[in-house]
Motif scaffolding. Structure first.
Motif, PDB file in Angstrom:
ATOM      1  N   GLN A   6      36.217  45.718  38.915  1.00 49.62           N
ATOM      2  CA  GLN A   6      35.253  44.617  39.057  1.00 49.62           C
ATOM      3  C   GLN A   6      35.929  43.347  39.545  1.00 49.62           C
ATOM      4  O   GLN A   6      35.272  42.461  40.086  1.00 49.62           O
ATOM      5  CB  GLN A   6      34.545  44.363  37.717  1.00 49.62           C
ATOM      6  CG  GLN A   6      33.594  45.503  37.357  1.00 49.62           C
ATOM      7  CD  GLN A   6      32.876  45.229  36.062  1.00 49.62           C
ATOM      8  OE1 GLN A   6      33.509  45.130  35.015  1.00 49.62           O
ATOM      9  NE2 GLN A   6      31.564  45.121  36.131  1.00 49.62           N
ATOM     10  N   GLU A   7      37.235  43.284  39.317  1.00 53.87           N
ATOM     11  CA  GLU A   7      37.943  42.086  39.772  1.00 53.87           C
ATOM     12  C   GLU A   7      39.345  42.457  40.231  1.00 53.87           C
ATOM     13  O   GLU A   7      40.046  43.204  39.548  1.00 53.87           O
ATOM     14  CB  GLU A   7      38.024  41.045  38.644  1.00 53.87           C
ATOM     15  CG  GLU A   7      38.739  39.771  39.073  1.00 53.87           C
ATOM     16  CD  GLU A   7      38.634  38.665  38.029  1.00 53.87           C
ATOM     17  OE1 GLU A   7      37.515  38.341  37.603  1.00 53.87           O
ATOM     18  OE2 GLU A   7      39.691  38.136  37.651  1.00 53.87           O
ATOM     19  N   VAL A   8      39.731  41.927  41.383  1.00 52.41           N
ATOM     20  CA  VAL A   8      41.087  42.096  41.901  1.00 52.41           C
ATOM     21  C   VAL A   8      41.540  40.733  42.413  1.00 52.41           C
ATOM     22  O   VAL A   8      40.756  40.014  43.048  1.00 52.41           O
ATOM     23  CB  VAL A   8      41.139  43.138  43.043  1.00 52.41           C
ATOM     24  CG1 VAL A   8      42.542  43.187  43.670  1.00 52.41           C
ATOM     25  CG2 VAL A   8      40.740  44.517  42.537  1.00 52.41           C
ATOM     26  N   SER A   9      42.787  40.386  42.107  1.00 53.28           N
ATOM     27  CA  SER A   9      43.257  39.078  42.566  1.00 53.28           C
ATOM     28  C   SER A   9      44.700  39.156  43.034  1.00 53.28           C
ATOM     29  O   SER A   9      45.430  40.079  42.686  1.00 53.28           O
ATOM     30  CB  SER A   9      43.145  38.044  41.445  1.00 53.28           C
ATOM     31  OG  SER A   9      44.064  38.340  40.417  1.00 53.28           O
ATOM     32  N   PHE A  10      45.068  38.191  43.848  1.00 50.26           N
ATOM     33  CA  PHE A  10      46.476  38.009  44.189  1.00 50.26           C
ATOM     34  C   PHE A  10      46.746  36.519  44.316  1.00 50.26           C
ATOM     35  O   PHE A  10      45.810  35.714  44.453  1.00 50.26           O
ATOM     36  CB  PHE A  10      46.860  38.769  45.472  1.00 50.26           C
ATOM     37  CG  PHE A  10      46.172  38.315  46.717  1.00 50.26           C
ATOM     38  CD1 PHE A  10      46.682  37.280  47.491  1.00 50.26           C
ATOM     39  CD2 PHE A  10      45.003  38.937  47.143  1.00 50.26           C
ATOM     40  CE1 PHE A  10      46.046  36.869  48.651  1.00 50.26           C
ATOM     41  CE2 PHE A  10      44.352  38.530  48.297  1.00 50.26           C
ATOM     42  CZ  PHE A  10      44.881  37.495  49.059  1.00 50.26           C
ATOM     43  N   THR A  11      48.012  36.165  44.237  1.00 47.56           N
ATOM     44  CA  THR A  11      48.377  34.748  44.318  1.00 47.56           C
ATOM     45  C   THR A  11      49.019  34.447  45.660  1.00 47.56           C
ATOM     46  O   THR A  11      49.639  35.317  46.286  1.00 47.56           O
ATOM     47  CB  THR A  11      49.368  34.362  43.213  1.00 47.56           C
ATOM     48  OG1 THR A  11      50.551  35.153  43.354  1.00 47.56           O
ATOM     49  CG2 THR A  11      48.767  34.552  41.834  1.00 47.56           C
ATOM     50  N   GLY A  27      33.184  42.246  42.133  1.00 47.95           N
ATOM     51  CA  GLY A  27      32.022  43.049  42.495  1.00 47.95           C
ATOM     52  C   GLY A  27      31.489  43.748  41.250  1.00 47.95           C
ATOM     53  O   GLY A  27      32.018  43.575  40.148  1.00 47.95           O
ATOM     54  N   ALA A  28      30.444  44.547  41.437  1.00 49.32           N
ATOM     55  CA  ALA A  28      29.792  45.186  40.287  1.00 49.32           C
ATOM     56  C   ALA A  28      30.624  46.317  39.708  1.00 49.32           C
ATOM     57  O   ALA A  28      30.492  46.673  38.536  1.00 49.32           O
ATOM     58  CB  ALA A  28      28.417  45.717  40.706  1.00 49.32           C
ATOM     59  N   LEU A  33      51.840  37.590  42.816  1.00 50.43           N
ATOM     60  CA  LEU A  33      51.256  38.425  41.757  1.00 50.43           C
ATOM     61  C   LEU A  33      50.018  39.163  42.257  1.00 50.43           C
ATOM     62  O   LEU A  33      49.157  38.565  42.903  1.00 50.43           O
ATOM     63  CB  LEU A  33      50.839  37.553  40.573  1.00 50.43           C
ATOM     64  CG  LEU A  33      51.926  36.765  39.863  1.00 50.43           C
ATOM     65  CD1 LEU A  33      51.281  35.785  38.877  1.00 50.43           C
ATOM     66  CD2 LEU A  33      52.862  37.708  39.137  1.00 50.43           C
ATOM     67  N   LEU A  34      49.940  40.447  41.933  1.00 51.23           N
ATOM     68  CA  LEU A  34      48.728  41.212  42.211  1.00 51.23           C
ATOM     69  C   LEU A  34      48.178  41.740  40.889  1.00 51.23           C
ATOM     70  O   LEU A  34      48.930  42.237  40.054  1.00 51.23           O
ATOM     71  CB  LEU A  34      49.014  42.400  43.136  1.00 51.23           C
ATOM     72  CG  LEU A  34      49.277  42.058  44.602  1.00 51.23           C
ATOM     73  CD1 LEU A  34      50.723  41.677  44.823  1.00 51.23           C
ATOM     74  CD2 LEU A  34      48.880  43.211  45.486  1.00 51.23           C
ATOM     75  N   ARG A  35      46.875  41.604  40.730  1.00 50.90           N
ATOM     76  CA  ARG A  35      46.247  42.061  39.491  1.00 50.90           C
ATOM     77  C   ARG A  35      44.919  42.705  39.816  1.00 50.90           C
ATOM     78  O   ARG A  35      44.301  42.370  40.820  1.00 50.90           O
ATOM     79  CB  ARG A  35      45.943  40.877  38.568  1.00 50.90           C
ATOM     80  CG  ARG A  35      47.124  40.358  37.816  1.00 50.90           C
ATOM     81  CD  ARG A  35      46.618  39.405  36.731  1.00 50.90           C
ATOM     82  NE  ARG A  35      47.712  38.565  36.298  1.00 50.90           N
ATOM     83  CZ  ARG A  35      47.579  37.312  35.920  1.00 50.90           C
ATOM     84  NH1 ARG A  35      46.396  36.742  35.937  1.00 50.90           N
ATOM     85  NH2 ARG A  35      48.615  36.634  35.530  1.00 50.90           N
ATOM     86  N   GLY A  36      44.466  43.579  38.900  1.00 47.51           N
ATOM     87  CA  GLY A  36      43.116  44.079  39.076  1.00 47.51           C
ATOM     88  C   GLY A  36      42.885  45.417  38.432  1.00 47.51           C
ATOM     89  O   GLY A  36      43.817  46.185  38.205  1.00 47.51           O
ATOM     90  N   GLY A  37      41.617  45.665  38.147  1.00 46.99           N
ATOM     91  CA  GLY A  37      41.225  46.943  37.584  1.00 46.99           C
ATOM     92  C   GLY A  37      41.615  47.100  36.132  1.00 46.99           C
ATOM     93  O   GLY A  37      42.489  46.398  35.632  1.00 46.99           O
ATOM     94  N   SER A  38      40.905  48.029  35.480  1.00 47.02           N
ATOM     95  CA  SER A  38      41.251  48.295  34.087  1.00 47.02           C
ATOM     96  C   SER A  38      41.323  49.790  33.801  1.00 47.02           C
ATOM     97  O   SER A  38      41.874  50.199  32.792  1.00 47.02           O
ATOM     98  CB  SER A  38      40.243  47.627  33.151  1.00 47.02           C
ATOM     99  OG  SER A  38      38.928  47.999  33.523  1.00 47.02           O
ATOM    100  N   VAL A  39      40.768  50.593  34.672  1.00 46.71           N
ATOM    101  CA  VAL A  39      40.819  52.048  34.477  1.00 46.71           C
ATOM    102  C   VAL A  39      41.086  52.732  35.823  1.00 46.71           C
ATOM    103  O   VAL A  39      40.858  52.159  36.887  1.00 46.71           O
ATOM    104  CB  VAL A  39      39.494  52.610  33.887  1.00 46.71           C
ATOM    105  CG1 VAL A  39      39.303  52.123  32.459  1.00 46.71           C
ATOM    106  CG2 VAL A  39      38.307  52.232  34.762  1.00 46.71           C
TER     107      VAL A  39
END
Ligand SMILES: [Zn+2]
Length: 421
Positions: A278-283, A221-222, A266-272
């Motif tokens: 803007q992006e979140v992912s899981f496997t 997302g934005a 795996l869960l990933r996402g965010g930078s701050v």
């Protein structure tokens, strides 16, 4: 499905009273008394201390997936020292052919070179007084690499001439979805009549293929600063909703004839901290042996993700990490079980001293290089390298003595499947 004609030497009696079905086999104990076969087996015994030393040496050559070149170079040098023309292809597989006298099927023995352990892992082997070796990768799959090299030396030195060719194949990227094996088969079409994967612990012969789909589900997302985040599309909310929804996709009961399983890893996402990511992912790791069920579950899971993304007004896409086809339902597996390669492998294992006890002799849930052969219609099995455990962990270990039976198994399988005069 291509089923090469094999000489059926015997129909082995069912070992268990409950077992009504008998299957053709190419192995008889008499095969082990053929002078050159007997000589090759004796060479395994005579050379076993050296084999163990080499097993340790191979384990200590780090070989993470996609970084197998050092171990491959070692293997290539050993094959060339045997007078074999070794090939290294562009994905790093090493192969060599022991030519047969003609008229028999070509049998490929495949041992994967790679390990799951990153390059910085300490791969120093510790040998304990209880007859075990301890190191990451010592079991999966350095044992098979050492076994196949030892079997090749014994076969060459014994002068055993099989009818069909025997191909020694050391593959790369097995741990990334059998990529080296698939590459080799793509580039050697109609070469392998029979395929024997050397992987896994000693035990039941594996003749099926567990389908494995690894996906990364990505929500984007934005984004927005926390202060401006109220009511905005939120990839993390979509991913969270989706994970919960994925786990509502019904699975067959655990004791079903065709089970299935999935897992969010795996869960990933965010930078701050202070913004909508803007992006979140899981496997998702999805597995079953039934190709139809595999597709149905995959569609259901992807559908949940799409719906969650729509509900949160974010974009969704799926990226494939690994996609290994499934080996079939019990009905589809029946002709594979009936092919002599399976019973031959069972009979050989029993001959070298493996006690199946009350466990199954053959299972169809393999996850090895042999899967690639199975789904392409090449009669394929996977057989074990030794006993051991804790594979893919730092405490991986293997039992030394059982590698001897595994090595003899390769020689007997070569003689039984490629045929002797
Ligand atoms: Zn393995």
């Amino acid at each position: 499905m291509r089923l090469p004609t094999l000489t059926v030497l015997c129909c082995c009696a069912a070992p268990l009273a409950a077992q009504t079905q008998t299957y053709p086999s190419n192995f008889t104990p008499g095969l082990a008394r053929v002078p050159a076969v007997r000589d090759a087996l004796a060479r395994v015994d005579a050379g076993f201390d050296a084999q163990v030393a080499e097993w340790i040496r191979i384990t200590e050559i780090a070989a993470p997936s996609r970084d197998e070149a050092r171990r491959a170079a070692y293997v290539r040098a050993q094959l060339e020292a045997l007078g074999l023309a070794a090939e290294v292809d562009s994905i790093g597989n090493v192969s060599a052919r022991i030519a047969g006298s003609g008229g028999g099927p070509t049998v490929v023995f495949a041992a994967h070179l790679d390990t799951v352990h990153p390059i910085e892992t300490d791969v120093t082997v510790v040998r304990r007084d209880d007859g075990t070796l301890h190191a990451p990768g010592v079991f999966d799959n350095s044992a098979s690499v050492a076994n196949l090299l030892a079997a090749a030396r014994a076969l060459k030195a014994s002068g055993l001439r099989t009818r069909g060719d025997v191909i020694l194949l050391f593959t790369t990227q097995e741990e990334l979805g059998f990529k080296g094996m698939a590459y080799w088969l793509d580039h050697h079409p109609r070469t392998a009549d029979l395929l024997v994967g050397l992987d896994g612990g000693l035990g039941p012969v594996n003749y099926g293929a567990l389908g494995i789909y690894w996906s990364r589900m990505i929500f984007t997302g934005a984004g927005a600063h926390t202060l401006n985040s109220r009511g905005k599309p939120h990839p993390a909310r979509a991913a969270a909703r989706c994970i919960l929804d994925v786990y509502t996709v019904p699975l067959p009961p655990p004791d079903a004839e065709v089970p299935a399983i999935y897992n969010v890893g795996l869960l990933r996402g965010g930078s701050v901290v202070n913004a909508i990511p803007q992006e979140v992912s899981f496997t998702v790791d999805l597995r079953t042996i039934d190709p139809v069920l595999l597709e149905r579950l995959d569609s259901a899971i992807v559908g949940k993700c799409g719906a969650a993304a729509a509900a949160e007004s974010v974009a969704f896409r799926r990226e494939w990490i690994q996609r290994s086809a499934a080996g079939g339902t019990p009905a589809q597996l029946a002709p594979r079980r009936a092919h002599p390669i399976v019973q031959t492998a069972i009979d050989v294992l029993r001959y070298v001293g493996w006690d199946f006890g009350r466990g199954p002799e053959a299972v169809a849930t393999g996850s090895t290089d042999a899967n690639v052969g199975v789904v392409r219609g090449i009669p394929s099995v996977a057989v074990g390298r030794a006993q051991g455990g804790d594979q893919h962990t730092l405490s991986e270990w293997a039992d030394i003595a059982t590698a001897r039976a595994s090595t003899k198994q390769i020689i007997l399988l070569a003689a039984a499947l490629a045929g002797t005069r």
